[in-house]
Motif scaffolding. Structure first.
Motif, PDB file in Angstrom:
ATOM      1  N   GLU A   1       5.281  -0.621  15.563  1.00 24.08           N
ATOM      2  CA  GLU A   1       6.281  -1.552  15.394  1.00 24.08           C
ATOM      3  C   GLU A   1       6.027  -2.425  14.221  1.00 24.08           C
ATOM      4  OE1 GLU A   1       9.401  -1.219  16.561  1.00 24.08           O
ATOM      5  OE2 GLU A   1       8.539   0.555  17.687  1.00 24.08           O
ATOM      6  N   LEU A   2       4.840  -2.902  14.213  1.00 27.24           N
ATOM      7  CA  LEU A   2       4.508  -3.909  13.022  1.00 27.24           C
ATOM      8  C   LEU A   2       4.580  -3.042  11.625  1.00 27.24           C
ATOM      9  CD1 LEU A   2       1.538  -6.236  12.786  1.00 27.24           C
ATOM     10  CD2 LEU A   2       1.695  -4.583  10.728  1.00 27.24           C
ATOM     11  N   VAL A   3       4.059  -1.802  11.613  1.00 26.61           N
ATOM     12  CA  VAL A   3       4.269  -0.851  10.422  1.00 26.61           C
ATOM     13  C   VAL A   3       5.573  -0.873   9.949  1.00 26.61           C
ATOM     14  CG1 VAL A   3       4.021   1.474   9.662  1.00 26.61           C
ATOM     15  CG2 VAL A   3       2.087   0.161  11.038  1.00 26.61           C
ATOM     16  N   LYS A   4       6.687  -0.691  10.922  1.00 24.23           N
ATOM     17  CA  LYS A   4       7.865  -0.568  10.421  1.00 24.23           C
ATOM     18  C   LYS A   4       8.548  -1.930  10.086  1.00 24.23           C
ATOM     19  CE  LYS A   4       9.118   1.375  14.546  1.00 24.23           C
ATOM     20  NZ  LYS A   4      10.104   2.192  15.560  1.00 24.23           N
ATOM     21  N   ARG A   5       7.926  -2.985  10.390  1.00 24.39           N
ATOM     22  CA  ARG A   5       8.634  -4.395  10.084  1.00 24.39           C
ATOM     23  C   ARG A   5       8.149  -4.833   8.454  1.00 24.39           C
ATOM     24  NH1 ARG A   5       7.428  -5.840  15.308  1.00 24.39           N
ATOM     25  NH2 ARG A   5       5.567  -6.989  14.524  1.00 24.39           N
ATOM     26  N   ALA A   6       6.808  -4.148   8.072  1.00 22.37           N
ATOM     27  CA  ALA A   6       6.290  -4.433   6.929  1.00 22.37           C
ATOM     28  C   ALA A   6       7.068  -4.314   5.570  1.00 22.37           C
ATOM     29  CB  ALA A   6       4.927  -3.692   6.671  1.00 22.37           C
ATOM     30  N   ALA A   7       6.922  -5.062   4.849  1.00 26.27           N
ATOM     31  CA  ALA A   7       7.551  -5.126   3.393  1.00 26.27           C
ATOM     32  C   ALA A   7       7.028  -3.745   2.607  1.00 26.27           C
ATOM     33  CB  ALA A   7       7.548  -6.233   2.593  1.00 26.27           C
ATOM     34  N   GLY A   8       5.880  -3.469   2.885  1.00 26.98           N
ATOM     35  CA  GLY A   8       5.192  -2.294   2.210  1.00 26.98           C
ATOM     36  C   GLY A   8       4.269  -1.631   3.179  1.00 26.98           C
ATOM     37  N   VAL A   9       3.855  -0.449   2.899  1.00 27.49           N
ATOM     38  CA  VAL A   9       2.815   0.326   3.670  1.00 27.49           C
ATOM     39  C   VAL A   9       2.031   1.170   2.983  1.00 27.49           C
ATOM     40  CG1 VAL A   9       2.606   1.801   5.614  1.00 27.49           C
ATOM     41  CG2 VAL A   9       4.516   0.259   5.757  1.00 27.49           C
ATOM     42  N   VAL A  10       0.572   1.063   3.361  1.00 28.81           N
ATOM     43  CA  VAL A  10      -0.448   1.877   2.784  1.00 28.81           C
ATOM     44  C   VAL A  10      -1.029   2.488   3.627  1.00 28.81           C
ATOM     45  CG1 VAL A  10      -2.799   1.841   1.619  1.00 28.81           C
ATOM     46  CG2 VAL A  10      -0.921   0.246   1.006  1.00 28.81           C
ATOM     47  N   LEU A  11      -1.315   4.017   3.627  1.00 27.16           N
ATOM     48  CA  LEU A  11      -1.703   4.974   4.429  1.00 27.16           C
ATOM     49  C   LEU A  11      -3.016   5.506   3.794  1.00 27.16           C
ATOM     50  CD1 LEU A  11      -1.634   6.719   6.923  1.00 27.16           C
ATOM     51  CD2 LEU A  11      -0.113   8.467   5.430  1.00 27.16           C
ATOM     52  N   PRO A  12      -4.138   4.980   4.121  1.00 24.12           N
ATOM     53  CA  PRO A  12      -5.497   5.331   3.606  1.00 24.12           C
ATOM     54  C   PRO A  12      -5.801   6.633   4.291  1.00 24.12           C
ATOM     55  CG  PRO A  12      -5.686   3.626   5.048  1.00 24.12           C
ATOM     56  CD  PRO A  12      -4.230   3.699   5.054  1.00 24.12           C
ATOM     57  N   GLY A  13      -7.126   7.021   4.155  1.00 21.30           N
ATOM     58  CA  GLY A  13      -7.440   8.147   4.997  1.00 21.30           C
ATOM     59  C   GLY A  13      -8.774   8.789   4.408  1.00 21.30           C
ATOM     60  N   VAL A  14      -9.625   9.135   5.301  1.00 21.97           N
ATOM     61  CA  VAL A  14     -10.929   9.925   4.881  1.00 21.97           C
ATOM     62  C   VAL A  14     -11.165  10.730   5.970  1.00 21.97           C
ATOM     63  CG1 VAL A  14     -13.480   9.721   4.419  1.00 21.97           C
ATOM     64  CG2 VAL A  14     -12.018   7.947   3.359  1.00 21.97           C
ATOM     65  N   GLY A  15     -11.471  12.068   5.982  1.00 21.98           N
ATOM     66  CA  GLY A  15     -11.656  13.069   6.856  1.00 21.98           C
ATOM     67  C   GLY A  15     -10.900  14.270   6.716  1.00 21.98           C
ATOM     68  N   ALA A  16     -10.648  14.942   7.856  1.00 19.72           N
ATOM     69  CA  ALA A  16      -9.878  16.199   7.988  1.00 19.72           C
ATOM     70  C   ALA A  16      -8.354  15.665   8.295  1.00 19.72           C
ATOM     71  CB  ALA A  16     -10.582  17.249   9.178  1.00 19.72           C
ATOM     72  N   PHE A  17      -7.583  16.624   7.723  1.00 19.38           N
ATOM     73  CA  PHE A  17      -6.255  16.648   7.744  1.00 19.38           C
ATOM     74  C   PHE A  17      -5.793  16.806   9.137  1.00 19.38           C
ATOM     75  CE2 PHE A  17      -1.837  18.038   7.534  1.00 19.38           C
ATOM     76  CZ  PHE A  17      -1.514  17.565   6.195  1.00 19.38           C
TER      77      PHE A  17
END
Length: 206
Positions: free
Chosen positions: A33-49
């Motif tokens: 819910e917080l993610v959906k309210r954000a003005a911008g979103v960053v999806l980082p990631g390290v590891g297996a898909f």
């Protein structure tokens, strides 16, 4: 406010610190819910898909990310986060992705060093607000064993050469992806993140 998605896989603090240094209000969260309210979103990631998609689904973040993209909110995937934006990956079997950018994630094949680690230059292919202040030949820092193959090559903003042409930056509407590590890429990386912060403030698209 920019939400950096916490799903248990990613170099969250370095991304958070880099964005905060650029003056952005940043929250690291795994709350859909917080993610959906954000003005911008960053999806980082390290590891297996496959593991990453499992974590996103278990937390309800896959649906939240799709909602963010559909709402026109600026969304940036970094490293594995960029790969997750695509339709599928062949890493350790076939896994379905978020399908925000049609295409596949493929493994490097050949008699050369894998993973690709180190500084490589960028070749720019089309103009984008995300690329302001970035020039042809600028060097950035890469660590990856897979690469994306978009169904539509027009989404490719920049590539590098590593035993073939490797997409480094992609953009489609309000969704962008960076394969290398901007937070480790000195001036150029900070420029890209600064541009994303500006895009969030202005609500612009690719």
């Amino acid at each position: 406010m920019i939400a950096v998605i916490d799903y248990g896989m990613g170099n969250l603090r370095s991304v958070e610190k880099a964005l905060a240094t650029l003056g952005a209000e940043v929250v690291v969260s795994g709350d859909p819910e917080l993610v959906k309210r954000a003005a911008g979103v960053v999806l980082p990631g390290v590891g297996a898909f496959g593991d990453a998609m499992d974590h996103l689904q278990q937390l309800g973040l896959d649906a939240a990310i799709r909602d963010v993209a559909a709402a026109g909110t600026p969304l940036l995937g970094i490293c594995l986060g960029m790969q997750l934006l695509f339709s599928s990956s062949e890493e350790h079997g076939l896994h379905q992705g978020l399908n925000l950018i049609p295409g596949q994630v493929k493994q490097f094949q050949g008699d050369f060093k894998i993973p690709h680690i180190g500084w490589n230059d960028l070749t720019l292919h089309r103009e984008s607000l995300l690329l302001q202040g970035v020039e042809n030949g600028d060097y950035v820092y890469w660590v990856h064993s897979l690469f994306v193959e978009p169904a539509d090559r027009s989404v490719v903003l920049a590539t590098t050469g590593y035993y073939g042409e490797v997409p480094g930056i992609v953009g489609r509407g309000n969704v962008w992806g960076i394969q290398f590590h901007p937070e480790k890429s000195s001036r150029v990386g900070l420029q890209l993140l600064s541009n994303f912060v500006k895009l969030v403030r202005e609500g612009a698209t690719a």
